[in-house]
Design a protein around this motif. Structure first.
Motif, PDB file in Angstrom:
ATOM      1  N   LEU A  40       4.313   2.592  -3.416  1.00 44.88           N
ATOM      2  CA  LEU A  40       3.906   2.894  -4.623  1.00 44.88           C
ATOM      3  C   LEU A  40       5.533   2.519  -5.532  1.00 44.88           C
ATOM      4  O   LEU A  40       6.305   3.065  -5.130  1.00 44.88           O
ATOM      5  CB  LEU A  40       3.509   4.133  -4.956  1.00 44.88           C
ATOM      6  N   SER A  41       5.180   1.881  -6.569  1.00 47.66           N
ATOM      7  CA  SER A  41       6.156   1.723  -7.600  1.00 47.66           C
ATOM      8  C   SER A  41       6.529   3.203  -7.992  1.00 47.66           C
ATOM      9  O   SER A  41       5.791   3.814  -8.144  1.00 47.66           O
ATOM     10  CB  SER A  41       5.944   0.684  -8.746  1.00 47.66           C
ATOM     11  N   PRO A  42       7.867   3.245  -8.807  1.00 40.97           N
ATOM     12  CA  PRO A  42       8.029   4.592  -9.314  1.00 40.97           C
ATOM     13  C   PRO A  42       6.932   4.850 -10.269  1.00 40.97           C
ATOM     14  O   PRO A  42       6.550   6.144 -10.663  1.00 40.97           O
ATOM     15  CB  PRO A  42       9.421   4.414 -10.128  1.00 40.97           C
ATOM     16  N   LEU A  48      13.038   4.129  -1.788  1.00 42.61           N
ATOM     17  CA  LEU A  48      12.747   3.265  -0.702  1.00 42.61           C
ATOM     18  C   LEU A  48      12.743   2.068  -0.562  1.00 42.61           C
ATOM     19  O   LEU A  48      12.782   1.629  -1.787  1.00 42.61           O
ATOM     20  CB  LEU A  48      11.317   3.920  -0.075  1.00 42.61           C
ATOM     21  N   ALA A  49      13.097   1.243   0.523  1.00 41.83           N
ATOM     22  CA  ALA A  49      13.433  -0.233   0.527  1.00 41.83           C
ATOM     23  C   ALA A  49      12.143  -0.712   0.012  1.00 41.83           C
ATOM     24  O   ALA A  49      12.017  -1.572  -0.916  1.00 41.83           O
ATOM     25  CB  ALA A  49      13.801  -0.600   1.738  1.00 41.83           C
ATOM     26  N   ASP A  50      10.975  -0.596   0.767  1.00 41.16           N
ATOM     27  CA  ASP A  50       9.598  -1.454   0.347  1.00 41.16           C
ATOM     28  C   ASP A  50       8.603  -0.169   0.391  1.00 41.16           C
ATOM     29  O   ASP A  50       7.716  -0.201   1.032  1.00 41.16           O
ATOM     30  CB  ASP A  50       9.464  -2.514   1.564  1.00 41.16           C
ATOM     31  N   ALA A  68       3.801   4.057 -10.525  1.00 37.07           N
ATOM     32  CA  ALA A  68       2.534   4.278  -9.907  1.00 37.07           C
ATOM     33  C   ALA A  68       2.735   5.634  -9.206  1.00 37.07           C
ATOM     34  O   ALA A  68       1.565   6.345  -9.506  1.00 37.07           O
ATOM     35  CB  ALA A  68       2.272   3.128  -8.756  1.00 37.07           C
ATOM     36  N   ALA A  69       3.943   6.162  -8.727  1.00 35.98           N
ATOM     37  CA  ALA A  69       4.036   7.303  -8.176  1.00 35.98           C
ATOM     38  C   ALA A  69       3.947   8.333  -9.279  1.00 35.98           C
ATOM     39  O   ALA A  69       3.321   9.415  -9.109  1.00 35.98           O
ATOM     40  CB  ALA A  69       5.313   7.263  -7.505  1.00 35.98           C
ATOM     41  N   ALA A  70       4.407   8.079 -10.343  1.00 39.47           N
ATOM     42  CA  ALA A  70       4.478   8.958 -11.461  1.00 39.47           C
ATOM     43  C   ALA A  70       2.861   9.275 -12.241  1.00 39.47           C
ATOM     44  O   ALA A  70       2.462  10.239 -12.321  1.00 39.47           O
ATOM     45  CB  ALA A  70       5.280   8.479 -12.875  1.00 39.47           C
ATOM     46  N   LEU A  71       2.201   8.161 -11.861  1.00 39.33           N
ATOM     47  CA  LEU A  71       0.730   8.372 -12.414  1.00 39.33           C
ATOM     48  C   LEU A  71       0.048   9.060 -11.210  1.00 39.33           C
ATOM     49  O   LEU A  71      -0.970   9.897 -11.818  1.00 39.33           O
ATOM     50  CB  LEU A  71       0.044   6.811 -12.311  1.00 39.33           C
ATOM     51  N   VAL A  72       0.188   8.933 -10.110  1.00 35.63           N
ATOM     52  CA  VAL A  72      -0.157   9.736  -9.021  1.00 35.63           C
ATOM     53  C   VAL A  72      -0.076  11.210  -9.199  1.00 35.63           C
ATOM     54  O   VAL A  72      -0.860  12.077  -9.109  1.00 35.63           O
ATOM     55  CB  VAL A  72       0.123   9.365  -7.553  1.00 35.63           C
ATOM     56  N   MET A  73       1.209  11.505  -9.707  1.00 36.42           N
ATOM     57  CA  MET A  73       1.699  13.101  -9.823  1.00 36.42           C
ATOM     58  C   MET A  73       0.708  13.532 -10.942  1.00 36.42           C
ATOM     59  O   MET A  73       0.284  14.734 -11.189  1.00 36.42           O
ATOM     60  CB  MET A  73       3.144  13.020 -10.111  1.00 36.42           C
ATOM     61  N   VAL A  74       0.605  12.749 -12.012  1.00 36.75           N
ATOM     62  CA  VAL A  74      -0.194  13.135 -12.953  1.00 36.75           C
ATOM     63  C   VAL A  74      -1.427  13.250 -12.720  1.00 36.75           C
ATOM     64  O   VAL A  74      -2.102  14.385 -13.299  1.00 36.75           O
ATOM     65  CB  VAL A  74      -0.013  12.145 -14.497  1.00 36.75           C
ATOM     66  N   SER A 126      -4.336   0.892  10.157  1.00 38.53           N
ATOM     67  CA  SER A 126      -3.652   0.203   9.176  1.00 38.53           C
ATOM     68  C   SER A 126      -4.739  -0.787   8.520  1.00 38.53           C
ATOM     69  O   SER A 126      -5.689  -0.986   8.924  1.00 38.53           O
ATOM     70  CB  SER A 126      -2.935  -0.705   9.811  1.00 38.53           C
ATOM     71  N   PRO A 127      -4.577  -0.946   7.294  1.00 41.14           N
ATOM     72  CA  PRO A 127      -3.667  -0.400   6.178  1.00 41.14           C
ATOM     73  C   PRO A 127      -3.660   0.825   5.596  1.00 41.14           C
ATOM     74  O   PRO A 127      -2.931   1.330   4.784  1.00 41.14           O
ATOM     75  CB  PRO A 127      -3.401  -1.606   5.124  1.00 41.14           C
ATOM     76  N   TRP A 128      -4.795   1.623   6.077  1.00 36.95           N
ATOM     77  CA  TRP A 128      -5.141   2.817   5.476  1.00 36.95           C
ATOM     78  C   TRP A 128      -4.130   4.115   5.623  1.00 36.95           C
ATOM     79  O   TRP A 128      -3.944   4.786   4.798  1.00 36.95           O
ATOM     80  CB  TRP A 128      -6.388   3.325   5.685  1.00 36.95           C
ATOM     81  N   ASP A 129      -3.359   3.851   6.830  1.00 41.34           N
ATOM     82  CA  ASP A 129      -2.368   4.834   7.015  1.00 41.34           C
ATOM     83  C   ASP A 129      -1.282   4.837   5.970  1.00 41.34           C
ATOM     84  O   ASP A 129      -1.135   6.061   5.425  1.00 41.34           O
ATOM     85  CB  ASP A 129      -1.795   4.601   8.483  1.00 41.34           C
ATOM     86  N   ASP A 130      -0.775   3.679   5.785  1.00 42.33           N
ATOM     87  CA  ASP A 130       0.269   3.740   4.554  1.00 42.33           C
ATOM     88  C   ASP A 130      -0.371   4.135   3.260  1.00 42.33           C
ATOM     89  O   ASP A 130       0.320   4.709   2.514  1.00 42.33           O
ATOM     90  CB  ASP A 130       0.870   2.302   4.575  1.00 42.33           C
ATOM     91  N   ARG A 131      -1.446   3.559   3.034  1.00 44.51           N
ATOM     92  CA  ARG A 131      -2.170   3.559   1.771  1.00 44.51           C
ATOM     93  C   ARG A 131      -2.182   5.155   1.341  1.00 44.51           C
ATOM     94  O   ARG A 131      -1.969   5.781   0.290  1.00 44.51           O
ATOM     95  CB  ARG A 131      -3.395   3.009   1.518  1.00 44.51           C
TER      96      ARG A 131
END
Lengths: 255, 302
Positions: free
Chosen positions: A226-228, A221-223, A230-236, A199-204
């Motif tokens: 990545l925000s939506p 997801l509750a917490d 940020a998730a979109a950025l990672v996908m791109v 931790s914290p690399w597992d979650d990251r």
């Protein structure tokens, strides 16, 4: 450019692998529906205190991971079958402008993945609603279509991403077996291993793995790490790196 | 028109093609000859933009191949009959290629008929014989009715009827004023098809010549039979010829059969046979490429 696009679409349509892959998606849908049905049947005979601890009977749980893999393979085969058979040389002699060649394939695989992804996502949702009927949460995944919409959109986006990701890997690796191993690793093996990191690399690390991007994009997801957005950025970022790499490989290397 | 200028292609440290320069003009069949591994296919791939030259360039109609829009209308190529997706039908395969260059389905059907594959149009390419695949490759090359044609080893796998067909096809295409370049490692095949030859070995140009020049160049000697060998030998040697005894006949070099006949008549020596002997084109080719054969078998004991 239109000619090349139509030609690429014809290529996808005229090989049996496409048919088989789409058939396997139909089978997955059926399997997902069967799981939902069995869960619902079990739910109906349980006492209320057990019923509230049930998971959602959502065929999408089965369809999404398998669909990601299948569309990844579909995208990859659009290139690797040509390298494997030598067709790539014939293809590049008829379309020597390699950028157009890659763009046409990208458009066709992206379009087909989006349509197929949206179709199986919606069908899985509809099947789940039919099976769970007017039962309440948690056995029913969603109370309304409006509630489901973000998840359905995010799933469709991730299925489209995987189709294009497979295509990019195909241009990079030029080998069907190579892409299959890479896809399996990224979808099924490495996400699990990443959770073993300290931790914290597992979650990251886990949060940027391909299969967990869709739920974070949907904001379900509750917490989430990545925000939506940020998730979109990672996908791109996934798309740009693999398709960009594929483009460089296609332009630089001899066919 | 095909122009290859100072073309060099290195794979690692190996030079597949080494400073190769030649050109092919419209109107005749140009044979592209060399032993296995001489660099013929690499040169063709460079012409078609599949391989990037290490240095030098290859131009088709004055342009780099990769810059030609809808290239199938200008250049048709058969590079490797096996270079097809085996799962498509013969028709679909051609249809896909045709569509990418804006060529309609009617032309696909016509081309299938032209190469004699109309009967198997719906069969998957993987189930076709090598000869049928060669015909399919030829069909793909002809789809756009191009003015420049490249065929890499087109007779491989064809039956005698197919070989004759492709020979006629290439000669017809050239006669229509198209540029035709055909590679082969068999001189005997080119002797029947080509008007000019480009011979390469180890990636370098060995010879570019017309077929006629090639056979003239390898003219060997004249065989003369006569009952009066000594007199004739003396007469011929006086006019500068070299004469050798061979099985009761004379093998004469350095003078034409025509002159030998004149000299013999002048000396009133009856001659029973007068035969110019040239090395066969096959021998000529082997002699030319002798130093450049990359993969050689040990001399077999006879």
């Amino acid at each position: 450019m239109t000619d090349v696009l139509v030609s690429e679409f014809l290529k996808l349509r005229t090989v049996r692998s496409t048919t088989y892959l789409l058939l396997s998606l139909v089978l997955t849908l059926a399997a997902g529906a069967l799981v939902s049905y069995l869960m619902t049947a079990d739910y109906d005979v349980q006492p209320p205190d057990v019923q509230v601890r049930f998971g959602a009977a959502d065929p999408g749980m089965v369809v999404l991971p398998f669909g990601q893999f299948v569309l990844g393979v579909l995208g990859a085969l659009a290139v690797t079958s040509e390298y494997g058979s030598g067709m790539i040389r014939t293809a590049l002699v008829s379309v020597p402008r390699r950028k157009s060649f890659l763009l046409a394939k990208t458009a066709v695989v992206g379009g087909v993945s989006a349509v197929v992804g949206a179709a199986i996502t919606l069908l899985a949702y509809a099947a789940g609603e039919l099976i769970t009927g007017d039962r309440p949460k948690p056995i029913s995944a969603y109370d309304s279509f409006a509630e489901a919409a973000p998840t359905l959109l995010a799933n469709t986006a991730s299925l489209t991403l995987l189709g294009l990701f497979g295509l990019g890997l195909g241009f990079l690796l030029r080998s069907t077996a190579g892409v299959l191993v890479t896809l399996c690793g990224l979808l099924f093996v490495i996400p699990g291993i990443s959770l073993l990191l300290p931790s914290p690399w597992d979650d990251r690390v886990y949060s940027v793995m391909l299969p967990v991007l869709a739920p974070q994009l949907a904001g379900e997801l509750a917490d989430p790490p990545l925000s939506p957005a940020a998730a979109a950025l990672v996908m791109v970022a996934y798309l740009v790196s693999v398709l960009g790499g594929g483009m460089v490989a296609l332009l630089r290397r001899d066919a | 028109m095909i122009e290859v200028r100072e073309l060099t292609k290195r794979y690692g440290t190996a030079r597949a093609v080494d400073g190769l320069t030649f050109e092919v003009k419209p109107g005749y069949v140009a044979g592209f000859l060399g032993p296995n591994g001489a660099g013929k296919s690499t040169t063709m791939r460079a012409i078609l933009g599949l391989d990037r030259p290490t240095s030098g360039e290859a131009l088709v109609n004055g342009r780099h191949y990769a810059e030609i829009k809808n290239p199938m209308h200008h250049v048709g190529a058969l590079i490797d009959a096996g270079a097809v997706h085996g799962g498509r039908s013969a028709y679909d395969h051609l249809h896909v290629l045709a569509r990418s260059n804006g060529i309609g389905p009617k032309r696909v059907v016509h081309t299938l008929e032209q190469v004699g594959l109309a009967g198997v149009a719906r069969r998957r390419v993987g189930t076709l014989s090598l000869g049928m695949k060669q015909r399919l490759g030829v069909a793909a090359a002809l789809l756009g009715d191009p003015g420049v044609l490249l065929f890499d080893e087109p007779v491989n796998g064809l039956d005698p009827e197919g070989i004759r067909w492709i020979r006629h096809l290439m000669r017809d295409l050239a006669a229509e004023g198209r540029t035709v370049l055909v590679s082969s490692h068999l001189m005997s095949e080119m002797a029947l098809t080509a008007d000019r030859v480009v011979v390469i070995g180890r990636g370098k140009l060995i010879l570019e010549a017309s077929m006629q020049d090639l056979s003239d160049r390898f003219q060997r000697d004249v065989l003369v039979r006569t009952a009066h060998r000594t007199e004739l030998t003396r007469a011929l040697e006086r006019s500068g010829a070299t004469v050798r005894q061979e099985d009761g006949a004379l093998a004469v070099q350095g003078i034409t059969a025509h002159d030998i006949g004149e000299i013999a008549a002048h000396q009133r020596i009856p001659v029973h046979e007068l035969t110019p002997r040239s090395a066969s084109l096959e021998d000529a080719y082997l002699e030319l490429t002798d130093d450049s054969v990359e993969y050689r078998t040990e001399e077999t004991a006879r």
